[in-house]
Structure formats: C-alpha cells, structure tokens
Design an enzyme around this catalytic site. Structure first.
Site, mmCIF file in Angstrom:
data_model
loop_
_atom_site.group_PDB
_atom_site.id
_atom_site.type_symbol
_atom_site.label_atom_id
_atom_site.label_comp_id
_atom_site.label_asym_id
_atom_site.label_seq_id
_atom_site.Cartn_x
_atom_site.Cartn_y
_atom_site.Cartn_z
ATOM 1 N N ARG A 61 -19.303 39.759 -4.920
ATOM 2 C CA ARG A 61 -17.841 39.688 -4.745
ATOM 3 C C ARG A 61 -17.187 39.225 -6.039
ATOM 4 N NH1 ARG A 61 -14.044 41.428 -1.738
ATOM 5 N NH2 ARG A 61 -15.092 40.848 0.163
ATOM 6 N N ILE A 91 -12.201 30.254 -4.890
ATOM 7 C CA ILE A 91 -12.634 30.301 -3.495
ATOM 8 C C ILE A 91 -13.675 31.413 -3.332
ATOM 9 C CG2 ILE A 91 -11.880 30.459 -1.093
ATOM 10 C CD1 ILE A 91 -9.110 29.567 -1.954
ATOM 11 N N PRO A 92 -14.904 31.153 -3.797
ATOM 12 C CA PRO A 92 -15.944 32.173 -3.683
ATOM 13 C C PRO A 92 -16.312 32.467 -2.230
ATOM 14 C CG PRO A 92 -16.683 30.304 -5.027
ATOM 15 C CD PRO A 92 -15.388 29.941 -4.441
ATOM 16 N N HIS A 93 -16.549 33.738 -1.955
ATOM 17 C CA HIS A 93 -16.976 34.168 -0.619
ATOM 18 C C HIS A 93 -17.725 35.484 -0.768
ATOM 19 C CE1 HIS A 93 -12.940 35.701 -1.417
ATOM 20 N NE2 HIS A 93 -13.221 36.731 -0.644
ATOM 21 N N GLY A 94 -18.410 35.893 0.270
ATOM 22 C CA GLY A 94 -19.242 37.085 0.208
ATOM 23 C C GLY A 94 -18.456 38.372 0.372
#
Length: 142
Positions: free
Chosen positions: A48, A62-65
């Site tokens: 991502r 705001i890291p997310h998959g």
C-alpha cells in the site's frame, strides 16, 4: 473510537527506524504481536505504501494494508508507534504512525475517527509528544 481497537501493548513510544519501509514494518509487527493480523499483513502494508503514501500531515502517517489483504486481518485493531527522532517519509518528517487493520471496509470509519482526533491541534500535539501509554489510550479511545 472503540477502546477494544487499541491494545496497550500496541502503543510503542520510543521506537526508531532508518526509513519509511522500516517504520511500516514496525507497525505491521506491532499488529502481529497483539494477534490482530497474520505475518503477511505487514507486506500488504508495504505494498500500500509503495502505491500511495499514507502520510496525512502534521508528522503523522496511517499505514494500512491493501484491499487484497483483508483475509490477513484476524480482528480490527490499531497500533500507535512513535518515532521521537522522526522518519523521512518522502521528504516529510513523520514522528507518529497509527497502523490500521480493519476488515470489510472498517478502515473508512477508523480513518474518519482518526482524522477528527488528529485535526484537533491540541490532541494531535499530545499524541506527538506522548511519553506514557495512558496518554495515548486516553486520546485515542475517549
């Protein structure tokens, strides 16, 4: 925000990372360590990040998959990882990462709730400067 989303063990206040990829990996490990995701989710977070930066401003990412990684999420959860010395994030300096793992579109309301918190200058400053887990828990779950 729901209190059950943030396990105090996923609040890390004194981390360091040489680069953005290492910082994202640390978020993935934090979510893995509290049983929220499978090991593959960390790679999806990196995927991502490579396609679209998760930097949102004010020193926060705001890291997310990816959408394809939803099967790697065992339960909705957040992690809060503070990098006091900062991490270069494509020319921006990030000191706080809030990692998200959410199934079935759950990341949208989480992102909205986080945005509301982070757009409040006082609350955002408190989070950036937090030295106690209780401070973070209070700001993110009240």
């Amino acid at each position: 925000m729901r209190e059950d989303l943030l396990d105090p063990r996923a609040v890390l206040l004194h981390e360091s990372a040489p680069d953005r990829e290492s910082a994202v990996r640390r978020c993935g490990r934090a979510l893995l360590e509290v049983g929220a995701v499978t090991p593959a989710y960390g790679e999806a977070m990196l995927e991502r990040e490579r396609s679209l930066s998760t930097y949102v401003g004010e020193g926060v990412a705001i890291p997310h998959g990816t959408n394809a990684s939803k099967d790697d999420i065992l339960r909705d959860a957040l992690c809060f990882v503070r990098f006091p010395d900062g991490v270069d994030w494509d020319g921006e300096r990030v000191t706080v990462c809030v990692g998200i793992a959410a199934r079935d579109g759950g990341h949208v309301p989480l992102l909205a709730a986080l945005a509301e918190i982070l757009l409040d200058p006082e609350r955002a400053r408190t989070l950036r400067e937090a030295t106690e887990v209780a401070q973070v828990m209070k700001e993110l779950t009240s």
